[in-house]
Enzyme design. Structure first.
Site, short mmCIF file in Angstrom:
data_model
loop_
_atom_site.label_atom_id
_atom_site.label_comp_id
_atom_site.label_asym_id
_atom_site.label_seq_id
_atom_site.Cartn_x
_atom_site.Cartn_y
_atom_site.Cartn_z
N ASP A 185 -61.98 -3.91 23.83
CA ASP A 185 -62.46 -3.33 25.09
C ASP A 185 -63.79 -4.02 25.40
O ASP A 185 -64.81 -3.73 24.78
CB ASP A 185 -62.65 -1.82 24.88
CG ASP A 185 -63.18 -1.13 26.13
OD1 ASP A 185 -63.67 -1.82 27.04
OD2 ASP A 185 -63.12 0.11 26.17
N TYR A 206 -49.25 2.20 49.91
CA TYR A 206 -48.66 2.44 48.58
C TYR A 206 -47.97 1.17 48.11
O TYR A 206 -47.33 0.48 48.92
CB TYR A 206 -47.63 3.58 48.64
CG TYR A 206 -48.18 4.84 48.01
CD1 TYR A 206 -48.49 4.85 46.65
CD2 TYR A 206 -48.37 5.99 48.74
CE1 TYR A 206 -49.02 5.99 46.05
CE2 TYR A 206 -48.90 7.14 48.15
CZ TYR A 206 -49.22 7.12 46.81
OH TYR A 206 -49.74 8.23 46.21
N LYS A 233 -69.20 -3.51 35.63
CA LYS A 233 -70.43 -3.50 34.81
C LYS A 233 -71.05 -4.89 34.88
O LYS A 233 -71.41 -5.32 35.97
CB LYS A 233 -70.09 -3.05 33.39
CG LYS A 233 -69.52 -1.62 33.33
CD LYS A 233 -69.37 -1.14 31.90
CE LYS A 233 -68.96 0.31 31.81
NZ LYS A 233 -67.51 0.51 31.87
N THR A 246 -63.57 -3.03 32.33
CA THR A 246 -63.82 -2.55 33.68
C THR A 246 -64.32 -3.76 34.46
O THR A 246 -64.65 -4.79 33.87
CB THR A 246 -64.88 -1.44 33.72
OG1 THR A 246 -66.05 -1.90 33.03
CG2 THR A 246 -64.39 -0.17 33.07
N GLU A 259 -46.45 0.85 44.50
CA GLU A 259 -46.07 1.00 43.08
C GLU A 259 -45.10 -0.11 42.70
O GLU A 259 -44.22 -0.47 43.48
CB GLU A 259 -45.44 2.37 42.86
CG GLU A 259 -46.50 3.45 42.91
CD GLU A 259 -45.96 4.85 42.73
OE1 GLU A 259 -46.44 5.74 43.44
OE2 GLU A 259 -45.06 5.04 41.88
N ARG A 278 -65.59 -0.96 41.32
CA ARG A 278 -65.30 0.00 40.25
C ARG A 278 -63.80 -0.05 39.95
O ARG A 278 -62.97 0.28 40.80
CB ARG A 278 -65.68 1.39 40.74
CG ARG A 278 -65.64 2.47 39.71
CD ARG A 278 -66.54 3.60 40.13
NE ARG A 278 -67.90 3.16 40.02
CZ ARG A 278 -68.65 3.28 38.91
NH1 ARG A 278 -68.15 3.84 37.84
NH2 ARG A 278 -69.89 2.84 38.89
N1 DSN Z 1 -69.52 5.34 31.21
C1 DSN Z 1 -69.56 3.99 30.71
C2 DSN Z 1 -70.87 3.66 30.12
O1 DSN Z 1 -71.86 4.11 30.66
O2 DSN Z 1 -70.94 2.92 29.16
C3 DSN Z 1 -68.47 3.73 29.75
O3 DSN Z 1 -67.32 4.34 30.19
#
Ligand code: DSN
Length: 480
Positions: A243, A66, A275, A272, A68, A281
């Site tokens: 974003d 932990y 991707k 994120t 925080e 992730r």
């Molecule tokens: N789920 C993602 C996507 O496939 O674009 C976005 O959150």
């Protein structure tokens, strides 16, 4: 087999044996997942393949800790190693993106967006209100002042891109928390071209005067001019939040530069890490100094304990993305998307916006007489993994849809180039041209069932296997 792949093989082999000693079905599902990913064409635009170094970093005892708080200021003891990890991940993020500030604790994209929203609310609404009332924090407020501040925090406006034109759920979609915590309005794209219309957007912003203008997308196949977005935000007094979850890899790899790089133009940028950036992730927030102190309060504002093992993997992935070869990879993602789009167009398919200049392609499958759901399922049967997606003004709604969204990051990681992506377009067009919409049990037209022509799945799988075998996933990683 190189030393590293041999080490990776034995690491996973042994890890799976340890897992199997407790729950063999999980070990088996893990092996099967690798086999499935190896033997299919992964075209989901938001997915990728992280390196073994990134994956292995997630499987450690940092998961047990932990922590925080923030670096050097934790609510738990013995966080010295988590401090090292978090500080390194943030440093790599700042250096990679040229961002003054990086916060690497968010667990996901929605967490990153929640941190961003609440830090903007804190900075723009809460702090000035507290200053006016002469209070240091909300605990010092009288009940009446607190209630009035709470009402003000919940009475702000957000303008984001609509889901059906390529925006994300968290950009003000009503069923999402972002569409409930803010008064929201959505901007779309030009109905003729499918492209963003900055003049229409500016007009809407002038009328609505949002506190937050959200830019970014998850299914818009074009680049965005963030300098223009900032001009619009400045004119109406909005905070520009971008974003970049989908295209962070293209920003990191310097494919998107100048007006297309959100970092110098946005007040706050969220992403994120799994991707096109090809990390673990998770989520991340980058910002100008002005917002740093408020973003740093992500925990306890909207987050609990950080996932230290994932922050460690973020540091490893970001270190990978700082290497020169990542720029080559990022450029290849964009080049391959061009080839894929051209492959569809020359075979008569219709693409939303008529093409792409980022990492994704949105195919209107209604011209094949199919819904997105039918196309997705038929392709899956043939070993092609895509996801159905709404197209602008979609008559089939968000469940059945009329489109499929395809992205190039994952197969580019496997080494696919122009020849392979042209073949991918050919295979997909072949499957879609040989799929017929099915009927319901009552005999009416179905939006879900489909009939795939004889032999189509087999010939698609055979042609895919040839390419996949030439470009193996995790080359040298062998499990007995
Ligand atoms: N789920 C993602 C996507 O496939 O674009 C976005 O959150």
């Amino acid at each position: 087999m190189s030393d590293l792949s041999s080490l990776t093989s034995s690491a996973y082999q042994q890890a799976l044996e340890v897992i199997a000693s407790v729950e063999p079905r999980i070990a088996e599902a893990t092996r099967q997942e690798l086999a499935d990913q190896r033997s299919s064409l992964k075209l989901i635009a938001s997915e990728n393949y992280a390196s073994p170094a990134v994956l292995l970093t997630m499987g450690t005892w940092f998961s047990d800790k932990y922590a925080e708080g923030t670096v050097g200021h934790r609510f738990y003891a013995a966080c010295q190693n988590v401090d090292t990890v978090e500080a390194l991940a943030a440093e790599h993020a700042r250096e990679l993106f040229g961002a003054p500030y990086a916060y690497v604790q968010p667990h996901s994209g929605i967490d990153a967006n929640l941190v961003a929203f609440w830090s903007i609310l804190a900075h723009r609404v809460e702090t000035p209100a507290l200053e006016k009332l002469g209070a240091k924090n909300v605990n010092e407020l009288s009940e009446a002042d607190w209630e009035s501040l709470r009402a003000e925090l919940g009475n702000q406006r957000l303008l984001g891109m609509s889901l059906d034109t390529g925006g994300h759920l968290t950009h003000g979609f009503r069923p999402n928390i972002s569409g409930k915590m803010f008064h929201q309005q959505q901007y779309g794209t030009d109905p003729e071209t499918g492209l963003l219309d900055y003049d229409a957007l500016a007009a809407k912003a002038r009328e609505f005067r949002p506190l937050v203008l959200v830019a970014g997308y998850s299914a818009y196949p074009r680049r965005v001019n963030f300098a223009k977005m900032r001009e619009i935000a400045d004119e109406v007094g909005a905070t520009l939040m971008v974003d970049m979850a989908h295209f962070a890899g293209l920003v990191a790899g310097k494919v998107f530069t100048g007006d297309e790089d959100p970092i110098p133009h946005a007040h706050v940028v969220t992403t994120t890490t799994h991707k096109s950036l090809r990390g673990p992730r998770g989520g991340m927030v980058l910002s100008q100094e002005e917002f740093a102190a408020d973003i740093d309060r992500g925990c306890p504002m909207v987050l609990g304990g950080p996932l230290s093992h994932v922050m460690a993997a973020k540091a490893v992935a970001l270190a990978e993305a700082r290497k020169p070869e990542f720029r080559t990879y990022a450029q290849a993602i964009a080049d391959n998307a061009q080839t894929l789009a051209e492959g569809f167009l020359k075979r008569g398919a219709r693409l939303v916006t008529g093409g792409t200049d980022n990492h994704l392609v949105l195919v209107d499958v209604s011209t094949f007489g199919l819904t997105g759901r039918q196309a997705e399922s038929a392709l899956l049967e043939a070993g092609v993994v895509t996801n159905r997606n709404s197209i602008p003004a979609d008559p089939n709604g968000a469940w059945y849809t009329s489109g499929i969204r395809l992205g190039t990051p994952a197969l580019t990681t496997r080494g696919f180039g122009a020849t392979e992506f042209d073949k991918v377009a050919e295979l997909i067009v072949d499957v879609l041209s040989n799929t017929q919409a099915g009927t319901t049990k009552a005999g009416g037209p179905s939006k879900a069932s489909f009939v795939l022509g004889d032999g189509v799945a087999e010939r698609t799988r055979a042609a895919s296997a040839e390419m996949l075998d030439k470009h193996p996933l995790y080359p040298g990683l062998e499990l007995s």
